[in-house]
Design a protein around this motif. Sequence first.
Motif, mmCIF file in Angstrom:
data_model
loop_
_atom_site.group_PDB
_atom_site.id
_atom_site.type_symbol
_atom_site.label_atom_id
_atom_site.label_comp_id
_atom_site.label_asym_id
_atom_site.label_seq_id
_atom_site.Cartn_x
_atom_site.Cartn_y
_atom_site.Cartn_z
ATOM 1 N N GLU A 95 -4.704 1.928 -1.784
ATOM 2 C CA GLU A 95 -5.650 1.000 -1.646
ATOM 3 C C GLU A 95 -6.743 1.082 -2.900
ATOM 4 O O GLU A 95 -6.731 2.300 -3.337
ATOM 5 C CB GLU A 95 -6.238 1.107 -0.309
ATOM 6 C CG GLU A 95 -5.423 0.902 0.938
ATOM 7 C CD GLU A 95 -6.124 0.801 2.146
ATOM 8 O OE1 GLU A 95 -6.480 -0.217 2.525
ATOM 9 O OE2 GLU A 95 -5.991 1.749 3.056
ATOM 10 N N ARG A 137 -2.167 5.763 1.440
ATOM 11 C CA ARG A 137 -2.115 4.358 1.068
ATOM 12 C C ARG A 137 -2.475 3.915 -0.228
ATOM 13 O O ARG A 137 -3.610 4.716 -0.551
ATOM 14 C CB ARG A 137 -2.705 3.452 2.093
ATOM 15 C CG ARG A 137 -2.147 3.523 3.712
ATOM 16 C CD ARG A 137 -2.991 2.691 4.516
ATOM 17 N NE ARG A 137 -2.556 3.076 5.933
ATOM 18 C CZ ARG A 137 -3.039 2.721 7.092
ATOM 19 N NH1 ARG A 137 -3.895 1.678 7.144
ATOM 20 N NH2 ARG A 137 -2.494 3.094 8.367
ATOM 21 N N GLU A 188 0.779 -1.008 -0.015
ATOM 22 C CA GLU A 188 -0.061 0.062 0.018
ATOM 23 C C GLU A 188 0.862 1.320 -0.126
ATOM 24 O O GLU A 188 0.234 2.318 0.058
ATOM 25 C CB GLU A 188 -1.010 0.098 1.218
ATOM 26 C CG GLU A 188 -1.891 -0.983 1.336
ATOM 27 C CD GLU A 188 -2.697 -1.186 2.487
ATOM 28 O OE1 GLU A 188 -2.841 -0.503 3.202
ATOM 29 O OE2 GLU A 188 -3.609 -2.198 2.452
ATOM 30 N N ARG A 191 -12.655 4.615 2.512
ATOM 31 C CA ARG A 191 -11.309 4.142 2.076
ATOM 32 C C ARG A 191 -10.653 5.091 0.867
ATOM 33 O O ARG A 191 -10.908 5.195 -0.254
ATOM 34 C CB ARG A 191 -11.319 2.629 1.577
ATOM 35 C CG ARG A 191 -9.947 1.893 1.742
ATOM 36 C CD ARG A 191 -9.832 0.556 1.408
ATOM 37 N NE ARG A 191 -10.498 -0.616 2.633
ATOM 38 C CZ ARG A 191 -10.047 -0.513 3.666
ATOM 39 N NH1 ARG A 191 -8.946 -0.177 4.014
ATOM 40 N NH2 ARG A 191 -10.857 -1.320 4.554
HETATM 41 MG MG MG Z 1 -5.859 -1.199 5.918
#
Ligand code: MG
Length: 538
Positions: A232, A230, A63, A238
């Motif tokens: 992701e 990150r 990530e 997120r």
């Molecule tokens: Mg995570």
Amino acid sequence: MIKAVRGTRDLLPPDTELWNFVERKVREVFARYNYHEIRTPVFESTELFARGVGEETDIVSKEMFTWEDGERFSKAKLREAWLRENKDRVFIDEMDQVLVAGFAPIDLAVYPTDGSRVDRPLIELISLRPQATEADVSALIDASKRLVTERGGMLALKAPLLRIVTPAGARSVNSTEVEITQLAGHFFESVQPLTLRPENTAGVVRAYIEHEMGRSGLLQKLYYIGPQFRRERPQKGRYRQFYQIGAEVIGPPSAGSELPIRDAEVLDMLIALLHAVGLTGWTLYLNSVGCVHCRPAYNQALREALAGVKDQMCGDCQRRAETNPLRVLDCKVPADQPIIEKLPKIADYLDEGCREHFAQVRAMLDTLEVPYQVNERMVRGLDYYTRTTFEFTHGELGSQSAVLGGGRYDGLSEQIGGPKAPGIGFAIGEDRLVLALQAQQQQALAPLKAFIIPLGTGMNRHALKLARQLRAERVTVDVSDEGFRLKKSFETAEKLGATFAILVGGNEVEADAFAVKRLKSGEQTTVSRAELLEYLEG
Ligand code: MG
Ligand code: ATP
């Protein structure tokens, strides 16, 4: 159209009000627990995260935004190479100025210069580029012409990268006659791999070590608010750039940094914060993941248990079963869950010290009436955790249900080259906290009380004056514009969610009393300036 990069987002009003509200509460509550703010850089050496967070974690293995910050220009290397190549024709004077002793063919090197031989920089930054551009070439030529005339052929040289090679004997040159050569050699040094911070605990502990914050012998209680990165798959809750609010209490063992009271106090502070921002309906999960002494035995037990079943598990788990079996417990692949359920439990492997520590943390939480559930599978996604780990989840968040996570990291400082400095901390996902607050519609915010509408030319300043008076009384108001038609101003007032609209026209100013309309009911009254505050608040 250029858009925000996938996984990043703009935070706009009115949402930013809620963000600021949360951050204000954070500062207020954390200050009451004697925490102080720390701000660390947004990027750090990759090694910090590799060693701190752990190579085998999802964060580090998949990530991170990492790049090689290499190819930095090295003046020293260049100078060395230049001297090597020109050793028969140069000498260095006492000012460390490189002088050319003679040249044929005209072989010019031109450089940024700060030497006393040249009054001002002739070509700035030219030696900072690996390739010369057309503009560089003309700059070089101009400078070389000037030097040739001004110095009668004696050149003060400093750190050249490029040479202009012109026909032998030429006194003036134009670009078509010039050949530019780079000095042989590589003048750009690879510096270091860097990473945008995926979390902030490693950075805080690095700063603790670097600034010798343990020397006071006191506990350091530090908090931060800032972006983390990150790579992701973006989805609700997120993001690739997200925000964390975190706190760490760290210090030498003599300051009591290892004691269970620190764990209980951290959790108590979190609950105070969630209360202050008005978040309800959370669940606190608690676990102990043991320490360097008892973890190896548990890892061994896991390895043995996994040996027979890992072939039925996902690729990541097959790898983790060998390298870092604890991480298997963190696996989110549904098909692996029944297998994971049957693996040995860490509670059965805790040594006496860890068991006692955990019992004391729990006893204190019980006294503080903190509700929690022990979740023996919760090991958290970072390798540095020891003993207490915890997570708060919230039902409104769907599959990204963790609002915050944290735990103890008694070995982290030593792992990244520091002194023994046990600590415990947490990171709140601010994006998710804000989402949860929005979802439960507890926007503990002052809504827009009134929209002030100047009516007719020359009324803007009267409207502003009234706005200032109300704002000084802590009323939230906004102001329209005399160029708007009344209808448009009313529409805007409604869109903004104002409770009242206040008209400021010539008659009103003269009477020092204003038409005040309650937008929901449409009821309109004239209220004098003196009574306005009371009317709006009533
Ligand atoms: Mg995570
Ligand atoms: P998850 O299991 O949801 O991926 P995590 O265990 O990776 O979370 P931590 O590293 O413990 O998360 O970070 C603490 C908190 O930061 C999380 O509980 C979450 O609220 C928030 N967080 C982590 N990753 C993201 C992200 N990509 N976007 C938004 N918030 C995040």
